[in-house]
Design an enzyme around this catalytic site. Sequence first.
Site, mmCIF file in Angstrom:
data_model
loop_
_atom_site.group_PDB
_atom_site.id
_atom_site.type_symbol
_atom_site.label_atom_id
_atom_site.label_comp_id
_atom_site.label_asym_id
_atom_site.label_seq_id
_atom_site.Cartn_x
_atom_site.Cartn_y
_atom_site.Cartn_z
ATOM 1 N N SER A 1 3.479 -1.492 10.481
ATOM 2 C CA SER A 1 4.922 -1.403 10.729
ATOM 3 C C SER A 1 5.671 -2.696 10.425
ATOM 4 O O SER A 1 6.605 -3.068 11.143
ATOM 5 C CB SER A 1 5.190 -0.939 12.173
ATOM 6 O OG SER A 1 4.773 0.405 12.334
ATOM 7 N N GLU B 1 -6.834 4.914 8.087
ATOM 8 C CA GLU B 1 -6.613 6.322 7.690
ATOM 9 C C GLU B 1 -7.870 6.887 7.046
ATOM 10 O O GLU B 1 -8.177 8.071 7.211
ATOM 11 C CB GLU B 1 -5.385 6.421 6.770
ATOM 12 C CG GLU B 1 -4.098 6.250 7.564
ATOM 13 C CD GLU B 1 -2.907 5.741 6.758
ATOM 14 O OE1 GLU B 1 -2.976 5.692 5.516
ATOM 15 O OE2 GLU B 1 -1.904 5.368 7.399
ATOM 16 N N GLY C 1 2.816 -0.876 4.348
ATOM 17 C CA GLY C 1 2.691 0.511 3.904
ATOM 18 C C GLY C 1 4.053 1.101 3.595
ATOM 19 O O GLY C 1 4.655 0.855 2.544
ATOM 20 N N GLY C 2 4.598 1.864 4.556
ATOM 21 C CA GLY C 2 5.824 2.628 4.346
ATOM 22 C C GLY C 2 6.981 1.823 3.780
ATOM 23 O O GLY C 2 7.725 2.313 2.910
ATOM 24 N N ASN D 1 0.862 -1.193 0.000
ATOM 25 C CA ASN D 1 0.000 0.000 0.000
ATOM 26 C C ASN D 1 0.897 1.241 0.000
ATOM 27 O O ASN D 1 1.429 1.624 1.034
ATOM 28 C CB ASN D 1 -0.895 -0.027 1.251
ATOM 29 C CG ASN D 1 -1.684 1.262 1.421
ATOM 30 O OD1 ASN D 1 -1.815 2.061 0.485
ATOM 31 N ND2 ASN D 1 -2.220 1.469 2.619
ATOM 32 N N TRP D 2 1.023 1.859 -1.161
ATOM 33 C CA TRP D 2 1.912 3.026 -1.286
ATOM 34 C C TRP D 2 1.347 4.273 -0.614
ATOM 35 O O TRP D 2 2.052 5.261 -0.458
ATOM 36 C CB TRP D 2 2.160 3.315 -2.764
ATOM 37 C CG TRP D 2 3.218 2.466 -3.392
ATOM 38 C CD1 TRP D 2 3.695 1.264 -2.940
ATOM 39 C CD2 TRP D 2 3.927 2.750 -4.600
ATOM 40 N NE1 TRP D 2 4.661 0.788 -3.802
ATOM 41 C CE2 TRP D 2 4.825 1.680 -4.834
ATOM 42 C CE3 TRP D 2 3.890 3.792 -5.519
ATOM 43 C CZ2 TRP D 2 5.678 1.637 -5.930
ATOM 44 C CZ3 TRP D 2 4.740 3.753 -6.622
ATOM 45 C CH2 TRP D 2 5.620 2.687 -6.817
ATOM 46 N N LYS D 3 0.062 4.253 -0.296
ATOM 47 C CA LYS D 3 -0.600 5.469 0.248
ATOM 48 C C LYS D 3 -0.328 6.640 -0.700
ATOM 49 O O LYS D 3 -0.315 6.450 -1.918
ATOM 50 C CB LYS D 3 -0.112 5.760 1.659
ATOM 51 C CG LYS D 3 -0.123 4.542 2.577
ATOM 52 C CD LYS D 3 0.114 4.912 4.001
ATOM 53 C CE LYS D 3 0.273 3.652 4.830
ATOM 54 N NZ LYS D 3 0.074 3.875 6.238
ATOM 55 N N GLY E 1 2.397 2.879 10.809
ATOM 56 C CA GLY E 1 3.318 3.991 10.613
ATOM 57 C C GLY E 1 4.073 4.416 11.862
ATOM 58 O O GLY E 1 4.715 5.466 11.871
ATOM 59 N N GLU F 1 -5.219 -4.625 11.336
ATOM 60 C CA GLU F 1 -4.258 -3.526 11.331
ATOM 61 C C GLU F 1 -4.487 -2.655 12.570
ATOM 62 O O GLU F 1 -5.257 -1.685 12.514
ATOM 63 C CB GLU F 1 -4.460 -2.662 10.086
ATOM 64 C CG GLU F 1 -4.145 -3.353 8.795
ATOM 65 C CD GLU F 1 -3.540 -2.385 7.781
ATOM 66 O OE1 GLU F 1 -2.387 -2.576 7.412
ATOM 67 O OE2 GLU F 1 -4.207 -1.405 7.422
ATOM 68 N N HIS G 1 -9.748 1.194 5.535
ATOM 69 C CA HIS G 1 -8.417 1.445 6.105
ATOM 70 C C HIS G 1 -8.551 2.486 7.221
ATOM 71 O O HIS G 1 -9.334 3.435 7.104
ATOM 72 C CB HIS G 1 -7.459 1.943 5.015
ATOM 73 C CG HIS G 1 -6.037 1.979 5.467
ATOM 74 N ND1 HIS G 1 -5.541 2.975 6.279
ATOM 75 C CD2 HIS G 1 -5.007 1.126 5.236
ATOM 76 C CE1 HIS G 1 -4.259 2.721 6.529
ATOM 77 N NE2 HIS G 1 -3.912 1.609 5.908
HETATM 78 C C1 PEP Z 1 -0.969 0.438 6.222
HETATM 79 O O1 PEP Z 1 -1.178 1.630 6.101
HETATM 80 O O2 PEP Z 1 -1.791 -0.382 5.792
HETATM 81 C C2 PEP Z 1 0.259 0.016 6.881
HETATM 82 C C3 PEP Z 1 0.370 -1.218 7.238
HETATM 83 O O3 PEP Z 1 1.211 0.994 7.065
HETATM 84 P P1 PEP Z 1 2.700 0.820 7.650
HETATM 85 O O4 PEP Z 1 3.256 -0.464 7.100
HETATM 86 O O5 PEP Z 1 3.424 2.030 7.132
HETATM 87 O O6 PEP Z 1 2.575 0.782 9.123
#
Ligand code: PEP
Length: 261
Positions: free
Chosen positions: A219, A104, A240-241, A15-17, A180, A174, A102
Amino acid sequence: MTADRARRRKVMFANWKLNGCAESIETWIKTMAPLAEEGVLDIVLMPPALWMERARTGLERYPSRLALGAQNVAAWEQGAYTGEISARMMADAGACYALVGHSERRLLFGETDEMVSRKMACCWTAGLSPVLCIGETGFERETGETERVLKRQLGAVEGWVRPPPGKALWIAYEPVWSIGTGQAAGPDLVAAVLAGIHSHWAGLNATIHSQPRLLYGGSVSLANAASLIALEAVDGLLVGGASVNPESCADLCRAMIRALD
Ligand code: PEP
């Protein structure tokens, strides 16, 4: 390891966001496609919507088990909803999956359980597999509310789970406190929560045909990816990140593949 276990492919959702750049799409696909093809891992790229078509073109150049997913879809099939992109439009652009709910979207954009349910319904109609994200905040965990919150989020969509043949519901646990923050949930916690989701689902009524496939997200990094993907209850990881940079994402996938081999 038994042959059966070797055949159980798992999935990494990237997930590049609101990150990355258009030019990096092809490099990312070129770097990741061989890992999806040869390993025990399927890979799903979820780029910003505007780059979906570009990603599809990249996939045509580097055919593999790499697929595309949308980060979000509209809660309506069509109409006067300025700025929205429907599940059908995402499917037409090449997506096979879509995130719904999600944290966010829930926290920053006011997405309610009802909207999440509508989005799920739109996904089924458009032929997308929804990836339902659920999770508790840090406060909810500290105050012993985790189970209640997860059941509420699952309960909200129960009546909308109608996978057509060949499609599955994916559920990503999640925890909001882990997204994040660099603070991933430990394997024991993830295993316990996924077991809870599994038994909750098993107790639902007969209109819900199949067991969902279960993911963990929050994370995920080189330090924890192997122990999380190796969990029996985990069908994949939502990253994500750590998924945006192609080289470090490839390292992450190699660590997962080693853990599964
Ligand atoms: C996400 O936003 O779905 C996620 C898992 O983010 P991160 O890996 O950056 O915590």
